[in-house]
Motif scaffolding. Structure first.
Motif: not given
Length: 610
Positions: A508-534
């Motif tokens: 139950r430790r945070f350790n993400p894994t991915f399917y590298e061959d399954q991708t998706l393109f999201l259209e956008g002209d601005y990105i806001i990162e909200a994944v945590g603070q330090t």
């Protein structure tokens, strides 16, 4: 005489009438040779599923015969109580019980039932007192609860709020609040069992302050709140309300809306000074509090009540930490922060804004000039994910974006925005962008979408925030992780994301894994990162940092009352391991640290002003 003759006549007629039963066979049952045909919902002895029972005591409270007590059934070898329950279970005295079944009706979990059996013989009077349990079952169930026939008010009172099409066009508060009539009706639902207190990090006296609301004693209600929570009005708007998750009504209906009741009472009391707990005489001791977030404000409040002089040093121009900088105005208006900070000022807390420790004043000077120091700077910096393009103006941290909107008045935002994250901060960002789109473009040709590692079932944002965002038109892409930002001619075109295989490992430790061959393109002209603070502890000199002990998660180690490994230096809020990452948790450990500082000043340190 007339009355006497009447009674003599009727008695004579009654005696004659009864003679017709002389030759009739009596209706008797030869037990145990012959069974009595009992009705389906016959009320006999009780049976209780001890594991399902949460020991709330509602059965005891409603019993008109005082036949039920709550005791510890050690004989049944119960394991430690689960979250949201106690170790107590009902014990019933059948010498008192009238078999009315009210206890079954109010049982929130449905663990308590009544058998179709009422036969028990013993010469020992004490034998008629026992813990109902599955092990004692002697017959099938007879009387069980029915939601359609119950003395409980299972449905909550509706909370009025702005409709989605209206609220997304304004930063006005979206929750309109209870009327007095609605608040009293909702308060009346509370059973007073106190199970909710277990879920509250501050262990607030919830049954007491709700009962005071029901009695229209709002100043008394707020007094109960202030005993454990220095910022009840703020919590009445943005608390994660774990208390409601533990409300016994969740088993059969809607939880009591504890947070909204808190908000109602604090709105009814304009000046908290009438509700403050007792203030002790001045001690002459001085405490420096670094940071005016919820933990710092909490420590400052209780230390002031304890008689100490408190000065709060705040780097920004506004108080509240993340409360003042990041939580959008439609959830937490500035005036509510000003009200509660103003209360602290009236008590004598001194605030020094635009004062950065380590730059405008040195940490060592605070240690020298004050009898104790409390660090409550929180996690005030966004955590980058090492996405390409983070050094461009097209990608920004959530906490910076929210500050720009709430404090600096920013209103410009591109039309197609991608928010990375699935927590409440990500929801705040997405819903803020929706409002800016409506204000700037009328919502035409705009799009706000989120992308999160977590799928719907484990998304960390609250249900209310997710539902609110969906209602306002936010598009969700759960179960995808950022792979690469796409630029063309120096401008952002969108984000390539990859499908998540798993977020946590077997431990139950945070350790993400991915399917590298399954991708998706999201259209956008601005990105806001909200994944945590330090955090940033650069204001602490290197030689003191070496003395400071940290936990494996790089949180500052503190003892049970908030003192760090440096004598006289305390810490709380999101900096410490016991924090749950929310305002009420920070308020709770700020209060706990204040108790520790008070003990330190009175018993450990002689004090510079003795």
């Amino acid at each position: 005489m007339e009355n006497k003759e009447y009674f003599e006549k009727t008695s004579y007629i009654g005696a004659l009438t009864s003679t017709k039963y002389i030759f009739k066979k009596p209706v008797t049952v030869q037990y145990p040779k012959e069974k009595l045909n009992l009705p389906e919902r016959y009320r006999g002895f009780h049976v209780n599923d001890l594991d399902k029972c949460i020991g709330c005591g509602n059965c005891m409270s409603i019993c008109p015969c005082q036949a039920i007590t709550m005791d510890d059934p050690k004989a049944f070898h119960l394991v430690n109580p689960k979250e949201g329950s106690t170790h107590l279970r009902p014990r019933i005295d059948y010498g008192r019980c009238s078999y009315c079944g009210l206890c079954v009706e109010v049982c929130p979990t449905g663990s308590l039932k009544m058998e179709r059996n009422l036969i028990f013989t013993s010469q020992d009077g004490d034998a008629f007192v026992w813990f109902p349990a599955e092990e004692r079952r002697t017959a099938e169930n007879g009387f069980t609860q029915l939601n359609e026939i119950t003395p409980l008010e299972l449905e909550k009172v509706p909370m009025p709020e702005l409709e989605p099409d209206v609220r997304k066009k304004t930063f006005e508060e979206l929750i309109l609040g209870f009327s007095e009539e609605a608040a009293i009706k909702e308060a009346e639902r509370c059973l007073g069992c106190g199970i909710c207190m277990q879920g509250c990090p501050a262990h607030m006296k919830i049954p007491e302050y709700i009962d005071a609301i029901f009695k229209k004693e709002y100043e008394i209600s707020v007094k109960y709140m202030l005993e454990d929570n220095a910022l009840p009005g703020i919590c009445g708007r943005i608390c994660t309300h774990k208390c409601q998750d533990d409300c016994v009504y969740n088993y059969r209906g809607d939880a009591v809306q504890i947070m909204w009741l808190k908000r109602f009472a604090t709105d009814m009391v304009k000046d908290y000074k009438v509700s403050d707990p007792y203030m002790f005489p001045k001690t002459g001791k001085k405490v420096a509090v670094i940071g005016s977030g919820p933990s710092g404000l909490s420590a400052a409040y209780y230390l002031t009540l304890m008689g100490h002089s408190v000065t709060v040093f705040e780097k920004r121009s506004v108080p509240g930490g993340a409360l003042g900088l990041g939580i959008p105005m439609y959830r937490l208006p500035v005036y509510e922060i000003d009200k509660e900070v103003g209360h602290l000022k009236d008590l004598g807390v001194e605030f020094k804004f635009n004062t950065e420790v380590g730059k405008d004043v040195l940490f060592e000077d605070l240690m020298r000039d004050y009898d104790a120091v409390y660090i409550g700077v929180g996690l005030s910096y966004g955590r980058a994910i090492n996405l390409n393009g983070e050094d461009t103006p097209f990608i920004i941290q959530a906490i910076d974006f929210l500050r720009q909107v709430k404090v600096e008045g920013r209103r410009d935002v591109p039309k197609k925005v991608i928010v990375i994250g699935g927590g409440n901060v990500a929801m705040d960002v997405a819903r803020t962008v929706v409002r800016l789109h409506e204000i700037n473009y009328g919502g035409i040709d705009t799009k706000v979408q989120t992308v999160s590692l977590e799928d719907w079932d484990i998304m960390p944002a609250s249900k209310e925030e997710i539902e609110g965002a969906l209602e306002e038109g936010v598009i969700f892409n759960p179960g995808w992780g950022p792979k690469e930002a796409v630029f063309e001619n120096g401008k952002l075109k969108g984000l390539i994301v990859k499908k998540v295989k798993s977020v946590f490992d077997e431990q139950r430790r945070f350790n993400p894994t991915f399917y590298e061959d399954q991708t998706l393109f999201l259209e956008g002209d601005y990105i806001i990162e909200a994944v945590g603070q330090t955090t940033n502890l650069s204001f602490i000199p290197e030689h003191l940092m070496q003395q400071l002990k940290f936990t494996p998660r790089r949180r500052i180690w503190v003892d049970e009352f908030g003192e760090t490994s440096i004598s006289g230096v305390f810490a709380g809020g999101d900096l410490v391991e016991t924090s749950l990452g929310n305002a009420i948790s920070a308020i709770a450990n700020g209060h706990r640290a204040a108790i520790g500082i008070d003990f330190y000043l009175r018993n450990v340190k002689g004090g510079k002003n003795d």
